[in-house]
Motif scaffolding. Structure first.
Motif, PDB file in Angstrom:
ATOM      1  N   ALA A 130       0.832  -1.205   0.000  1.00  0.00           N
ATOM      2  CA  ALA A 130       0.000   0.000   0.000  1.00  0.00           C
ATOM      3  C   ALA A 130       0.868   1.257   0.000  1.00  0.00           C
ATOM      4  CB  ALA A 130      -0.934  -0.015   1.211  1.00  0.00           C
ATOM      5  N   TRP A 131       1.942   1.236   0.780  1.00  0.00           N
ATOM      6  CA  TRP A 131       2.879   2.368   0.820  1.00  0.00           C
ATOM      7  C   TRP A 131       3.480   2.624  -0.554  1.00  0.00           C
ATOM      8  CZ3 TRP A 131       8.103   1.846  -0.286  1.00  0.00           C
ATOM      9  CH2 TRP A 131       8.902   2.961  -0.021  1.00  0.00           C
ATOM     10  N   LEU A 132       3.887   1.549  -1.228  1.00  0.00           N
ATOM     11  CA  LEU A 132       4.501   1.690  -2.548  1.00  0.00           C
ATOM     12  C   LEU A 132       3.478   2.195  -3.568  1.00  0.00           C
ATOM     13  CD1 LEU A 132       6.880   1.343  -4.473  1.00  0.00           C
ATOM     14  CD2 LEU A 132       6.218  -1.075  -4.726  1.00  0.00           C
ATOM     15  N   ALA A 133       2.270   1.647  -3.545  1.00  0.00           N
ATOM     16  CA  ALA A 133       1.233   2.078  -4.483  1.00  0.00           C
ATOM     17  C   ALA A 133       0.943   3.566  -4.330  1.00  0.00           C
ATOM     18  CB  ALA A 133      -0.035   1.262  -4.271  1.00  0.00           C
ATOM     19  N   ALA A 134       0.856   4.037  -3.097  1.00  0.00           N
ATOM     20  CA  ALA A 134       0.591   5.460  -2.862  1.00  0.00           C
ATOM     21  C   ALA A 134       1.741   6.315  -3.377  1.00  0.00           C
ATOM     22  CB  ALA A 134       0.366   5.706  -1.372  1.00  0.00           C
ATOM     23  N   GLY A 135       2.968   5.876  -3.156  1.00  0.00           N
ATOM     24  CA  GLY A 135       4.122   6.632  -3.615  1.00  0.00           C
ATOM     25  C   GLY A 135       4.210   6.694  -5.125  1.00  0.00           C
ATOM     26  N   LEU A 136       3.926   5.591  -5.800  1.00  0.00           N
ATOM     27  CA  LEU A 136       3.961   5.582  -7.261  1.00  0.00           C
ATOM     28  C   LEU A 136       2.882   6.500  -7.833  1.00  0.00           C
ATOM     29  CD1 LEU A 136       4.553   1.781  -8.007  1.00  0.00           C
ATOM     30  CD2 LEU A 136       6.242   3.589  -7.718  1.00  0.00           C
ATOM     31  N   ALA A 137       1.724   6.491  -7.215  1.00  0.00           N
ATOM     32  CA  ALA A 137       0.620   7.319  -7.713  1.00  0.00           C
ATOM     33  C   ALA A 137       0.921   8.808  -7.584  1.00  0.00           C
ATOM     34  CB  ALA A 137      -0.662   6.975  -6.958  1.00  0.00           C
ATOM     35  N   GLN A 138       1.728   9.180  -6.596  1.00  0.00           N
ATOM     36  CA  GLN A 138       1.994  10.595  -6.325  1.00  0.00           C
ATOM     37  C   GLN A 138       3.287  11.101  -6.949  1.00  0.00           C
ATOM     38  OE1 GLN A 138       1.958  10.768  -2.040  1.00  0.00           O
ATOM     39  NE2 GLN A 138      -0.159  10.027  -1.919  1.00  0.00           N
ATOM     40  N   SER A 139       4.098  10.217  -7.507  1.00  0.00           N
ATOM     41  CA  SER A 139       5.429  10.616  -7.962  1.00  0.00           C
ATOM     42  C   SER A 139       5.371  11.589  -9.145  1.00  0.00           C
ATOM     43  CB  SER A 139       6.244   9.390  -8.366  1.00  0.00           C
ATOM     44  OG  SER A 139       7.502   9.788  -8.886  1.00  0.00           O
ATOM     45  N   LYS A 140       6.166  12.641  -9.053  1.00  0.00           N
ATOM     46  CA  LYS A 140       6.329  13.600 -10.152  1.00  0.00           C
ATOM     47  C   LYS A 140       7.747  13.549 -10.720  1.00  0.00           C
ATOM     48  CE  LYS A 140       2.174  15.149  -9.341  1.00  0.00           C
ATOM     49  NZ  LYS A 140       1.045  14.742 -10.219  1.00  0.00           N
ATOM     50  N   ALA A 141       8.529  12.557 -10.312  1.00  0.00           N
ATOM     51  CA  ALA A 141       9.928  12.470 -10.733  1.00  0.00           C
ATOM     52  C   ALA A 141      10.040  12.093 -12.204  1.00  0.00           C
ATOM     53  CB  ALA A 141      10.664  11.444  -9.882  1.00  0.00           C
ATOM     54  N   ARG A 142      11.145  12.515 -12.805  1.00  0.00           N
ATOM     55  CA  ARG A 142      11.427  12.177 -14.198  1.00  0.00           C
ATOM     56  C   ARG A 142      11.707  10.682 -14.343  1.00  0.00           C
ATOM     57  NH1 ARG A 142      10.764  13.372 -19.544  1.00  0.00           N
ATOM     58  NH2 ARG A 142      12.634  12.927 -20.756  1.00  0.00           N
ATOM     59  N   TRP A 143      12.431  10.114 -13.377  1.00  0.00           N
ATOM     60  CA  TRP A 143      12.741   8.690 -13.341  1.00  0.00           C
ATOM     61  C   TRP A 143      12.255   8.118 -12.017  1.00  0.00           C
ATOM     62  CZ3 TRP A 143      15.039   6.462 -17.596  1.00  0.00           C
ATOM     63  CH2 TRP A 143      15.641   7.324 -18.510  1.00  0.00           C
ATOM     64  N   ASN A 144      11.795   6.879 -12.057  1.00  0.00           N
ATOM     65  CA  ASN A 144      11.320   6.204 -10.856  1.00  0.00           C
ATOM     66  C   ASN A 144      11.992   4.839 -10.757  1.00  0.00           C
ATOM     67  OD1 ASN A 144       8.846   7.809  -9.596  1.00  0.00           O
ATOM     68  ND2 ASN A 144       8.774   8.062 -11.823  1.00  0.00           N
TER      69      ASN A 144
END
Length: 207
Positions: free
Chosen positions: A63-77
């Motif tokens: 759940a923590w990872l899913a939330a972080g991926l959904a919010q990421s604005k980074a050029r690379w992940n």
């Protein structure tokens, strides 16, 4: 206490977000262990491998990872984790043979993660891994059993510095069975170096 949180997220400006995962501590037990033993095994025809409730990261970390991926604005992940994420079928021809210790032992959990990557429209996802004592470079497919399935991320696995590699015949079998695998070899000892700019990621397999 008994739970040491090792997973975290680090940002380098808006260039890259590093998701540092823990796929050891919270996992479901490996499916279809050898009789009288727990832990990892090479498995075939293992129905428990397909358990939709099985998890490699644990529910809270998922759940923590899913939330972080959904919010990421980074050029690379970048997802940094301990094992090989690409499917690796070690049996040539009919049937499939997997090593249960990595993501191949938890395909439902892997599918959930891939759905999150696709659903979040994550920019430039890259997976790095290790603990397989060999170099791997692979396309991560939404469905590994369909070569025409969309590629959703790139994966790079570093080899070991001194530890013995797996038999090269197993790696050759995985390449023969998986066109998504671009490189798999345990012939060399070394490491991986990566250079990131806003425009390009360059990966060097150094030996």
């Amino acid at each position: 206490g008994p739970h040491l949180q090792l997973y975290t997220r680090l940002a380098y400006g808006d260039l890259v977000s590093f998701n540092l995962l823990d796929d050891r501590q919270y996992r479901s037990p490996q499916p279809c262990p050898r009789p009288g033993r727990g832990g990892a095994a090479v498995i075939e025809n293992c129905a428990a491998r397909e358990d939709p409730a099985a998890t490699l990261l644990g529910a809270r970390q998922e759940a923590w990872l899913a939330a972080g991926l959904a919010q990421s604005k980074a050029r690379w992940n970048v997802l940094a984790q301990q094992t090989l994420m690409a499917q690796s079928d070690g049996k040539v021809g009919e049937g499939q043979r997997f090593y249960s210790d990595g993501w191949d032992g938890y395909p439902a959990a892997r599918a959930r993660l891939f759905d999150q990557i696709v659903g979040s429209k994550l920019a430039n996802p890259v997976v790095i891994g290790g603990d397989v004592h060999a170099f791997w470079v692979a396309d991560l497919k939404q469905d590994f059993n369909r070569p025409d399935s969309p590629t959703i991320a790139s994966e790079f696995c570093g080899t070991s510095i001194t530890s013995r590699p797996p038999p090269e015949t197993i790696l050759e079998a995985a390449k023969a069975e998986g066109p998504h695998i671009k490189l798999a070899t345990g012939k060399y000892r070394g490491y991986v170096a990566m250079t990131l700019t806003p425009e390009i990621l360059t990966t060097e397999l150094r030996t």
